[in-house]
Design a protein around this motif. Structure first.
Motif, PDB file in Angstrom:
ATOM      1  N   LEU A 164       0.891  -1.199  -0.058  1.00 21.96           N
ATOM      2  CA  LEU A 164      -0.077  -0.078   0.064  1.00 21.96           C
ATOM      3  C   LEU A 164       0.813   1.225  -0.142  1.00 21.96           C
ATOM      4  N   ILE A 165       0.718   1.949  -0.919  1.00 22.60           N
ATOM      5  CA  ILE A 165       1.217   3.434  -1.072  1.00 22.60           C
ATOM      6  C   ILE A 165      -0.019   4.443  -0.748  1.00 22.60           C
ATOM      7  N   SER A 166       0.390   5.370   0.120  1.00 22.34           N
ATOM      8  CA  SER A 166      -0.719   6.485   0.530  1.00 22.34           C
ATOM      9  C   SER A 166      -0.127   7.749   0.086  1.00 22.34           C
ATOM     10  N   MET A 167      -1.089   8.629  -0.239  1.00 20.88           N
ATOM     11  CA  MET A 167      -0.981  10.028  -0.940  1.00 20.88           C
ATOM     12  C   MET A 167      -2.011  10.754   0.170  1.00 20.88           C
ATOM     13  N   THR A 168      -1.588  11.291   1.181  1.00 21.02           N
ATOM     14  CA  THR A 168      -2.254  12.048   2.129  1.00 21.02           C
ATOM     15  C   THR A 168      -1.632  13.468   2.577  1.00 21.02           C
ATOM     16  N   GLY A 169      -2.675  14.231   2.961  1.00 19.99           N
ATOM     17  CA  GLY A 169      -2.090  15.565   3.629  1.00 19.99           C
ATOM     18  C   GLY A 169      -1.966  15.493   5.138  1.00 19.99           C
ATOM     19  N   LYS A 170      -2.064  14.320   5.725  1.00 24.82           N
ATOM     20  CA  LYS A 170      -1.803  14.090   7.081  1.00 24.82           C
ATOM     21  C   LYS A 170      -0.800  12.812   7.218  1.00 24.82           C
ATOM     22  N   PRO A 171       0.480  12.887   7.398  1.00 26.64           N
ATOM     23  CA  PRO A 171       1.462  12.029   7.621  1.00 26.64           C
ATOM     24  C   PRO A 171       1.414  11.285   8.836  1.00 26.64           C
ATOM     25  N   ASP A 172       0.319  11.550  10.012  1.00 30.45           N
ATOM     26  CA  ASP A 172       0.178  10.822  10.925  1.00 30.45           C
ATOM     27  C   ASP A 172      -0.985  10.093  11.045  1.00 30.45           C
ATOM     28  N   SER A 173      -1.775  10.197   9.983  1.00 31.53           N
ATOM     29  CA  SER A 173      -3.036   9.633   9.606  1.00 31.53           C
ATOM     30  C   SER A 173      -3.010   8.162   9.807  1.00 31.53           C
ATOM     31  N   VAL A 174      -4.216   7.447   9.888  1.00 31.61           N
ATOM     32  CA  VAL A 174      -4.243   5.760   9.662  1.00 31.61           C
ATOM     33  C   VAL A 174      -3.726   5.274   8.336  1.00 31.61           C
ATOM     34  N   LEU A 175      -4.116   6.054   7.463  1.00 29.81           N
ATOM     35  CA  LEU A 175      -3.802   5.439   5.894  1.00 29.81           C
ATOM     36  C   LEU A 175      -2.111   5.787   5.782  1.00 29.81           C
ATOM     37  N   ALA A 176      -1.923   6.625   6.248  1.00 24.71           N
ATOM     38  CA  ALA A 176      -0.337   6.897   6.232  1.00 24.71           C
ATOM     39  C   ALA A 176       0.490   5.833   6.819  1.00 24.71           C
ATOM     40  N   GLN A 177      -0.041   5.685   8.057  1.00 24.32           N
ATOM     41  CA  GLN A 177       0.634   4.907   8.882  1.00 24.32           C
ATOM     42  C   GLN A 177       0.556   3.184   8.374  1.00 24.32           C
ATOM     43  N   GLU A 178      -0.128   3.169   7.750  1.00 30.27           N
ATOM     44  CA  GLU A 178      -0.514   1.698   7.089  1.00 30.27           C
ATOM     45  C   GLU A 178       0.355   1.280   6.233  1.00 30.27           C
ATOM     46  N   ALA A 179       0.669   2.487   5.189  1.00 32.28           N
ATOM     47  CA  ALA A 179       1.374   2.381   3.794  1.00 32.28           C
ATOM     48  C   ALA A 179       2.780   2.180   4.187  1.00 32.28           C
ATOM     49  N   VAL A 180       3.530   1.352   2.933  1.00 32.05           N
ATOM     50  CA  VAL A 180       4.967   1.112   3.006  1.00 32.05           C
ATOM     51  C   VAL A 180       5.498   2.599   2.571  1.00 32.05           C
TER      52      VAL A 180
END
Length: 329
Positions: A126-142
């Motif tokens: 999983l690669i995430s593109m977010t505006g919140k580096p500490d979010s759930v999505l970002a934390q789960e991404a490689v």
């Protein structure tokens, strides 16, 4: 919604300029975020044996659709899956060999977060593109690609504007980096864009549109200038080629050559063509792209080219009108 009639022409322009300035600053801020996470994302995608699956909700979904399309057209097989539909059957489109790019400005969009455990269980990176580096999505991404912005261009701070622009640009940066890493060529690009003028420019060969056989304007060495002029008139390409007894190209005589020759007051009925022709002129091979012929003509400021084989034997002729009719111009 209240209606206002107080805006004048300058107010409209000022609002537009403010929006452009804010979005430009958002893009500039991305430069400092091209870092280890970005490289890691590229490495994961390059190692992917399946496809890149892009997902996102709302405006992020629209941007995700475009990113998937750009990846697919630049050598990285990709498609978009709506996260809401993924929860109702479309998750079956994703395999363990795929890589998932999940887009969410907040990093906590419920439809996206809901499918994260299933993606993780499947084993798809999983690669995430977010505006919140500490979010759930970002934390789960490689790897997390930080697309946060200071403010939205929307004065209410509500409509995704700067954030979607930043995400789109980050997606383009990813696609271009992968394109270059793969050695993706203009011809590769053309094979995924066969329609329209782009495909014609990148796929059409000189052999597809050149004049051959009796259509080639040509005269033998020893032909008088007047005879060459008759050949130019008959064939209508604005020039004639000159060949020796073996059929090898030895020169070319164009309308421009004619103007220069007449300035010298030569006798058109007695002057042999080899005395006034241009030797060692530009030629092109039949298997070259028609776009290459156009580049040569534009660079040399000429309107026609002889086509020769590897031995210098004349096999065809092409002019600017042929390129125009074929849609290369």
């Amino acid at each position: 919604m209240t209606e206002s009639n107080t805006f004048n022409t300058q107010d409209f322009c000022n609002s537009a300029l403010r929006a452009i300035r804010i979005e430009r600053e958002a893009i500039e801020a991305l430069e400092s975020r091209i870092n280890g996470d970005f490289s890691r994302a590229c490495e994961v995608i390059m190692a992917c044996k399946g496809r890149v699956v892009v997902t996102g909700m709302g405006k992020s979904g629209h941007i995700g659709n475009k990113i998937a399309a750009t990846l697919a057209s630049t050598g990285t097989p990709a498609f978009f899956v709506h996260p809401g539909e993924a929860s109702h059957g479309d998750l079956g489109m994703i395999t363990p060999q795929d890589v998932v790019i999940a887009i969410s400005n907040s990093g906590s969009t419920s439809e996206v977060v809901t499918i994260l455990p299933l993606i993780k269980r499947m084993g798809a990176p999983l690669i995430s593109m977010t505006g919140k580096p500490d979010s759930v999505l970002a934390q789960e991404a490689v790897a997390n690609l930080d697309v946060s912005v200071a403010i939205e261009a929307c004065p209410l701070g509500l409509a995704p504007t700067s954030s979607t622009t930043a995400t789109l640009v980050m997606g383009d940066a990813l696609a271009v980096a992968l394109l270059e890493a793969r050695g993706f060529s203009a011809e590769d690009f053309a094979f995924s864009h066969p329609g329209g003028s782009l495909g014609r420019r990148l796929l059409l060969r000189v052999s597809d549109i050149m004049h051959t056989g009796d259509q080639i304007p040509q005269v033998a060495e020893g032909t008088t200038l007047s005879g060459a002029l008759l050949e130019i008139t008959r064939k209508g390409l604005g020039m004639t080629t000159v060949v020796n007894a073996a059929g090898t190209l030895t020169g070319i005589f164009t309308d421009g050559d004619l103007r220069r020759t007449l300035d010298k007051s030569v006798d058109v009925h007695t002057t042999p063509i080899q005395d006034v022709m241009t030797r060692n002129g530009k030629t092109i091979r039949a298997d070259h792209l028609a776009a290459e012929a156009l580049n040569i003509m534009e660079e040399m400021k000429i309107n026609a080219l002889p086509v020769t084989d590897a031995n210098g034997t004349l096999v065809g002729a092409i002019n600017m009108h042929d390129l125009l009719r074929a849609g290369v111009i």
